[in-house]
Design a protein around this motif. Structure first.
Motif, PDB file in Angstrom:
ATOM      1  N   CYS A   1      -0.646 -12.233  35.879  1.00 58.61           N
ATOM      2  CA  CYS A   1       0.707 -11.971  36.366  1.00 58.61           C
ATOM      3  C   CYS A   1       1.779 -12.150  35.300  1.00 58.61           C
ATOM      4  CB  CYS A   1       1.028 -12.852  37.585  1.00 58.61           C
ATOM      5  SG  CYS A   1      -0.069 -12.519  38.985  1.00 58.61           S
ATOM      6  N   LYS A   2       1.382 -12.095  34.032  1.00 58.75           N
ATOM      7  CA  LYS A   2       2.333 -12.119  32.925  1.00 58.75           C
ATOM      8  C   LYS A   2       2.297 -10.766  32.232  1.00 58.75           C
ATOM      9  CE  LYS A   2       1.808 -17.084  32.146  1.00 58.75           C
ATOM     10  NZ  LYS A   2       1.360 -18.135  31.199  1.00 58.75           N
TER      11      LYS A   2
ATOM     12  N   LEU B   1       3.412 -11.510  24.504  1.00 62.90           N
ATOM     13  CA  LEU B   1       3.768 -11.938  25.850  1.00 62.90           C
ATOM     14  C   LEU B   1       5.233 -11.610  26.089  1.00 62.90           C
ATOM     15  CD1 LEU B   1       3.345 -13.427  28.540  1.00 62.90           C
ATOM     16  CD2 LEU B   1       3.803 -15.556  27.338  1.00 62.90           C
TER      17      LEU B   1
ATOM     18  N   LYS C   1       8.270 -12.238  28.056  1.00 58.95           N
ATOM     19  CA  LYS C   1       8.870 -13.157  29.023  1.00 58.95           C
ATOM     20  C   LYS C   1      10.079 -12.522  29.690  1.00 58.95           C
ATOM     21  CE  LYS C   1       7.330 -17.365  26.690  1.00 58.95           C
ATOM     22  NZ  LYS C   1       7.736 -18.627  26.033  1.00 58.95           N
TER      23      LYS C   1
ATOM     24  N   THR D   1      -0.627  -6.271  32.510  1.00 60.99           N
ATOM     25  CA  THR D   1      -0.369  -7.637  32.970  1.00 60.99           C
ATOM     26  C   THR D   1      -1.655  -8.438  32.893  1.00 60.99           C
ATOM     27  OG1 THR D   1      -0.837  -7.134  35.305  1.00 60.99           O
ATOM     28  CG2 THR D   1       1.446  -6.875  34.547  1.00 60.99           C
TER      29      THR D   1
ATOM     30  N   ASN E   1       9.127 -10.145  38.404  1.00 58.94           N
ATOM     31  CA  ASN E   1       8.120  -9.772  37.409  1.00 58.94           C
ATOM     32  C   ASN E   1       7.800  -8.282  37.464  1.00 58.94           C
ATOM     33  OD1 ASN E   1       7.849 -12.311  36.285  1.00 58.94           O
ATOM     34  ND2 ASN E   1       6.247 -12.941  37.693  1.00 58.94           N
TER      35      ASN E   1
ATOM     36  N   ASP F   1       8.362 -18.608  40.074  1.00 57.73           N
ATOM     37  CA  ASP F   1       7.079 -19.049  39.509  1.00 57.73           C
ATOM     38  C   ASP F   1       6.138 -19.539  40.603  1.00 57.73           C
ATOM     39  OD1 ASP F   1       7.925 -18.438  36.965  1.00 57.73           O
ATOM     40  OD2 ASP F   1       8.494 -20.480  36.441  1.00 57.73           O
TER      41      ASP F   1
END
Length: 227
Positions: free
Chosen positions: A207-208, A223, A225, A204, A183, A68
């Motif tokens: 950056c998710k 989203l 994860k 994205t 990621n 992260d």
């Protein structure tokens, strides 16, 4: 005089029986002790397994935090792939200088100018004042075009350019956020699902990894994860 017999068993036979019983009793005591030791060891192994499990959880948590933090440092970055550039001067080529981050400042500026000019040709405008860094990334072979990383002053400039990425359709030039390996691996999986038409789309944002499921409205999103 012959040995006495008890219930038709001689004293010598009785003595042998006693010795055998004593021996068996000693061996049984040893077995009981060994069993006790094994039970203790099994208890210790169980405790160690529990400790290892807790350590694994701690390591996983720390790895996630590190990832992260690494991703946070890349939040202002964009990766440009497929763009043809000639950012190395003839003088540096003959001198055998390396490109990328080790290149002289004037060469990096040349690369930055070429990137800006390309986007301007596609009606995508970037102010050079909003760029803090622009250089190529290491590539695996000389046959492929080097990816270019552009770091912006803040995130909003990156997002603004990403929103115009549709203008690059047909150019074979692509814009992507600078994801960590973890990621990037997560983002790669829904792309396969998209090719198999198992999901509607994937992209994205900050950056998710986001996906849109089949049959869902355009404004809805999920989203992603982890997979």
């Amino acid at each position: 005089m012959p040995p006495k017999k008890v219930n038709n068993i001689s004293e010598e036979e009785m003595e042998e029986i006693r010795k055998s019983l004593n021996y068996m009793s000693e061996e049984l005591s040893k077995v009981v002790k060994q069993q006790a030791m094994l039970l203790d060891l099994m208890g210790e192994v169980k405790q160690l397994k529990s400790l290892v499990k807790e350590k694994d959880k701690t390591i996983e948590l720390l790895e996630r935090r590190i990832d992260d933090l690494e991703q946070y440092t890349r939040m202002e970055d964009l990766i440009i792939s497929g763009l043809e550039t000639t950012h190395k001067t003839y003088a540096s080529t003959t001198a055998g200088r390396r490109n990328g981050e080790d290149a002289p400042t004037e060469e990096l500026q040349t690369l930055e100018k070429q990137v800006i000019q390309f986007f301007e040709s596609k009606n995508m405008y970037i102010d050079s004042k909003n760029i803090t860094a622009c250089h190529t990334l290491p590539r695996k072979d000389r046959e492929t075009k080097p990816a270019i990383i552009v770091r912006f002053v803040n995130r909003k400039h990156k997002i603004e350019l990403l929103r115009q990425a549709k203008k690059l359709k047909g150019t074979r030039v692509y814009l992507n956020e600078h994801l960590t390996k973890k990621n990037a691996d997560i983002a790669r999986q829904p792309r396969f699902l998209k090719k198999q038409q198992k999901i509607q789309s994937t992209w994205t944002r900050n950056c998710k990894v986001m996906i849109r499921l089949n049959g869902t409205p355009e404004e809805s999103k999920v989203l992603l994860k982890q997979l």
